[in-house]
Design a protein around this motif. Structure first.
Motif, PDB file in Angstrom:
ATOM      1  N   SER A 133      60.067  54.609  73.589  1.00 53.40           N
ATOM      2  CA  SER A 133      61.153  55.598  73.503  1.00 53.40           C
ATOM      3  C   SER A 133      62.593  55.034  72.997  1.00 53.40           C
ATOM      4  CB  SER A 133      61.399  55.939  75.073  1.00 53.40           C
ATOM      5  OG  SER A 133      62.041  54.857  75.774  1.00 53.40           O
ATOM      6  N   SER A 134      63.418  55.947  72.647  1.00 54.17           N
ATOM      7  CA  SER A 134      64.628  55.712  72.094  1.00 54.17           C
ATOM      8  C   SER A 134      65.598  56.745  72.662  1.00 54.17           C
ATOM      9  CB  SER A 134      64.658  55.848  70.596  1.00 54.17           C
ATOM     10  OG  SER A 134      63.861  54.998  69.768  1.00 54.17           O
ATOM     11  N   PRO A 135      66.871  56.243  72.767  1.00 60.07           N
ATOM     12  CA  PRO A 135      67.750  57.041  73.254  1.00 60.07           C
ATOM     13  C   PRO A 135      67.916  58.228  72.302  1.00 60.07           C
ATOM     14  CG  PRO A 135      68.725  54.800  73.131  1.00 60.07           C
ATOM     15  CD  PRO A 135      67.480  54.951  72.342  1.00 60.07           C
ATOM     16  N   GLN A 136      68.297  59.509  72.666  1.00 63.00           N
ATOM     17  CA  GLN A 136      68.330  60.734  72.037  1.00 63.00           C
ATOM     18  C   GLN A 136      69.773  60.660  71.446  1.00 63.00           C
ATOM     19  OE1 GLN A 136      66.122  62.774  71.362  1.00 63.00           O
ATOM     20  NE2 GLN A 136      67.377  63.907  70.029  1.00 63.00           N
ATOM     21  N   PRO A 137      69.966  60.880  70.194  1.00 67.37           N
ATOM     22  CA  PRO A 137      71.259  60.809  69.598  1.00 67.37           C
ATOM     23  C   PRO A 137      71.969  61.979  69.569  1.00 67.37           C
ATOM     24  CG  PRO A 137      69.724  61.064  67.882  1.00 67.37           C
ATOM     25  CD  PRO A 137      69.009  60.743  69.224  1.00 67.37           C
ATOM     26  N   CYS A 186      67.978  65.573  64.090  1.00 69.39           N
ATOM     27  CA  CYS A 186      67.677  64.370  64.585  1.00 69.39           C
ATOM     28  C   CYS A 186      66.698  64.432  65.691  1.00 69.39           C
ATOM     29  CB  CYS A 186      68.853  63.590  65.135  1.00 69.39           C
ATOM     30  SG  CYS A 186      69.353  64.524  66.527  1.00 69.39           S
ATOM     31  N   SER A 187      66.174  65.607  66.116  1.00 69.62           N
ATOM     32  CA  SER A 187      65.029  65.797  67.159  1.00 69.62           C
ATOM     33  C   SER A 187      63.812  65.446  66.773  1.00 69.62           C
ATOM     34  CB  SER A 187      65.281  67.150  67.740  1.00 69.62           C
ATOM     35  OG  SER A 187      64.814  68.232  66.754  1.00 69.62           O
ATOM     36  N   GLU A 188      63.535  65.668  65.293  1.00 67.14           N
ATOM     37  CA  GLU A 188      62.110  65.410  64.745  1.00 67.14           C
ATOM     38  C   GLU A 188      61.902  63.918  64.796  1.00 67.14           C
ATOM     39  OE1 GLU A 188      61.271  67.032  61.080  1.00 67.14           O
ATOM     40  OE2 GLU A 188      62.532  69.033  61.286  1.00 67.14           O
ATOM     41  N   ASN A 189      62.706  62.761  64.804  1.00 66.35           N
ATOM     42  CA  ASN A 189      62.587  61.618  64.741  1.00 66.35           C
ATOM     43  C   ASN A 189      63.706  60.822  65.246  1.00 66.35           C
ATOM     44  OD1 ASN A 189      61.307  58.884  64.308  1.00 66.35           O
ATOM     45  ND2 ASN A 189      61.345  59.072  62.213  1.00 66.35           N
ATOM     46  N   PRO A 190      63.806  61.073  66.739  1.00 71.17           N
ATOM     47  CA  PRO A 190      65.038  60.011  67.370  1.00 71.17           C
ATOM     48  C   PRO A 190      65.118  58.577  66.914  1.00 71.17           C
ATOM     49  CG  PRO A 190      63.918  61.297  68.851  1.00 71.17           C
ATOM     50  CD  PRO A 190      63.022  61.669  67.674  1.00 71.17           C
ATOM     51  N   ALA A 191      64.144  57.977  67.005  1.00 71.11           N
ATOM     52  CA  ALA A 191      64.035  56.487  66.481  1.00 71.11           C
ATOM     53  C   ALA A 191      64.668  56.142  65.340  1.00 71.11           C
ATOM     54  CB  ALA A 191      62.442  55.914  66.663  1.00 71.11           C
ATOM     55  N   LEU A 192      64.439  56.886  64.419  1.00 70.88           N
ATOM     56  CA  LEU A 192      65.255  56.717  63.011  1.00 70.88           C
ATOM     57  C   LEU A 192      66.657  56.418  63.259  1.00 70.88           C
ATOM     58  CD1 LEU A 192      64.916  56.586  59.814  1.00 70.88           C
ATOM     59  CD2 LEU A 192      65.258  59.259  59.809  1.00 70.88           C
TER      60      LEU A 192
END
Length: 93
Positions: free
Chosen positions: A15-19, A31-37
């Motif tokens: 998981s990654s924080p959601q920006p 950014c919802s498509e690839n939050p880790a990016l």
């Protein structure tokens, strides 16, 4: 800890924080498509995230929220907050 190390650790956890602000419908933000990016491990990923932010209508509010919450890392509103001077990161408080 380096940006790369934090990104790898977040990805290893799956998981990654959601920006984005939780109040925004995720389907409306790129950014919802690839939050880790948006928590990049490489300069190329950072550049890609910043380019995506340029297309987002929530760019300024995203950055404002990140500054208000004193986000320590990640690309928020087209800016890698880790690269901001500390005074910029704490200005919103």
């Amino acid at each position: 800890e380096t940006q790369t190390a934090r990104a790898r650790r977040a990805r290893a956890k799956g998981s990654s924080p959601q920006p984005v602000a939780p109040s925004l419908p995720l389907a409306t933000v790129p950014c919802s498509e690839n939050p880790a990016l948006f928590f990049p491990a490489t300069e190329d990923e950072e550049a890609e995230a910043i380019a995506i932010c340029r297309t987002c209508r929530f760019r300024q509010s995203c950055l404002d929220r990140a500054l208000a919450n004193r986000e320590a890392w990640g690309v928020w509103g087209g800016v890698n907050v880790e690269k901001l001077p500390r005074t910029e990161r704490t200005k919103a408080s």
